[in-house]
Design an enzyme around this catalytic site. Structure first.
Site: not given
Ligand code: NDP
Length: 303
Positions: A54, A98, A121
């Protein structure tokens, strides 16, 4: 019949080009560079690899990435304080925590702490709730399901009224993919480990999304001729002919499915490249919204 290949590499490249251009325009107009903060708790090698990918994607598109790494035994308040500091930091447009987090942490509380405007996200419970409900619009859609939607759009398949089967109901892929499809007015069946007669459901599906994590679970004989098949799975299958002793396969048996389907994603090169491309897209959108709020604040100063 041999199915048309849905080229995730090419579609993701077009999305990245769009992000690169819009980031440049933002810099020219407002003099700032969109920033994505990544939060990695612990040293899970797969998670560390995803975070690095990322960060690399950000660098390639002219976005800033700001990595934060906390030890595996970080306590809940420490993680929450970091998220709150990132919420308050005007140079950060998106926050990516994450997943999965170490088991002792309360994932829902941490995701709930993220500023909705920075939830790139798309896993904040309010964004997920809006995705599920009628007449609500989430600010951000989770990246893999969003990528799946973009792949389906590229095939030209009509989603409204289509019979769709999603196999797998994880919080990060299967469940939100089913929610995205029902929001697009497909008739959705969600299958999981306890589903009886998986093939019976699949055989009626115009659209099939498989996110299970089991190599080649879905075979061509289970599919309706002409179905559009999106294979999310990434699995290692032993292969003595390869130097590393394995090859990457999806959750769909590609060769038999290809002979029946109308269109199909390859693995690798299908859904995989889309996930990070959609994260970049969401981060850019967060930055554009941020710039617009700042512009309005300048026009309408608080009295
Ligand atoms: P999870 O393990 O979290 O979820 C798997 C799901 O599959 C569960 O809902 C489970 O059901 C269901 N399932 C398991 N076995 C069967 C079966 N025999 N029949 C029907 N359903 C079954 O996996 P993820 O969703 O995280 O990932 C799925 C796959 O997608 C993996 O291969 C992963 O590597 C890949 N992936 C790829 C991404 C990409 O960018 N391309 C991104 C994320 C994941 P139940 O709920 O009943 O346990």
């Amino acid at each position: 019949m041999s199915a048309r290949l849905i080229d995730g590499q090419a579609i993701a490249a077009a999305i990245r080009d769009d992000v690169r251009g819009r980031a440049e325009a933002l810099r020219a107009a407002h003099g700032y560079t969109p920033g994505l903060a990544t939060v990695l708790v612990g040293d899970n090698p797969a998670s560390a690899t995803y975070v690095r990918m990322k960060q690399k994607a950000c660098a390639g598109l002219g976005l800033r990435s700001v990595p934060h790494v906390l030890p595996a035994d970080a306590r809940q308040p420490e993680v929450q304080r970091l998220v709150e500091a990132l919420n308050a930091d005007p140079s950060i447009d998106g926050i990516l925590v994450q997943l999965p987090l170490p088991g002792h942490l309360d994932e829902e509380s941490i995701l709930s702490a993220i500023d909705l405007e920075k939830d790139v996200d798309g896993f904040h419970p309010i964004n997920i709730g809006r995705l599920a409900m009628r007449n609500r619009t989430p600010l951000f859609i989770p990246c893999t399901p969003f990528g799946i939607l973009r792949l389906l759009e590229e095939t030209g398949v009509t989603l409204r009224g289509a019979d769709a089967v999603v196999v797998g109901r994880s919080n990060i892929v299967g469940l939100p993919a089913a929610m995205v499809l029902q929001k697009a007015d497909a008739t959705v069946t969600l299958c999981h480990r306890h589903t009886r007669h998986l093939a019976r459901h699949l055989r009626h599906a115009d659209i099939v999304v498989v996110a299970v994590g089991q190599p080649e679970l879905v075979t061509g004989d289970m599919l309706k001729p002409g179905a559009v098949v999106i294979d999310v799975g990434i699995n290692r299958k032993p292969d003595a002919s390869r130097p590393n002793g394995y090859r990457i396969v999806g959750d769909v048996d590609f060769e038999s499915a290809r002979a029946v389907a109308g269109a199909i994603t390859p693995v690798p090169g299908g859904v995989g490249p889309m996930t990070i491309a959609m994260l970049m897209h969401n981060t850019l959108r967060a930055a554009e919204r941020h710039a617009e709020r700042q512009r309005l604040a300048t026009l309408l100063p608080a009295t």
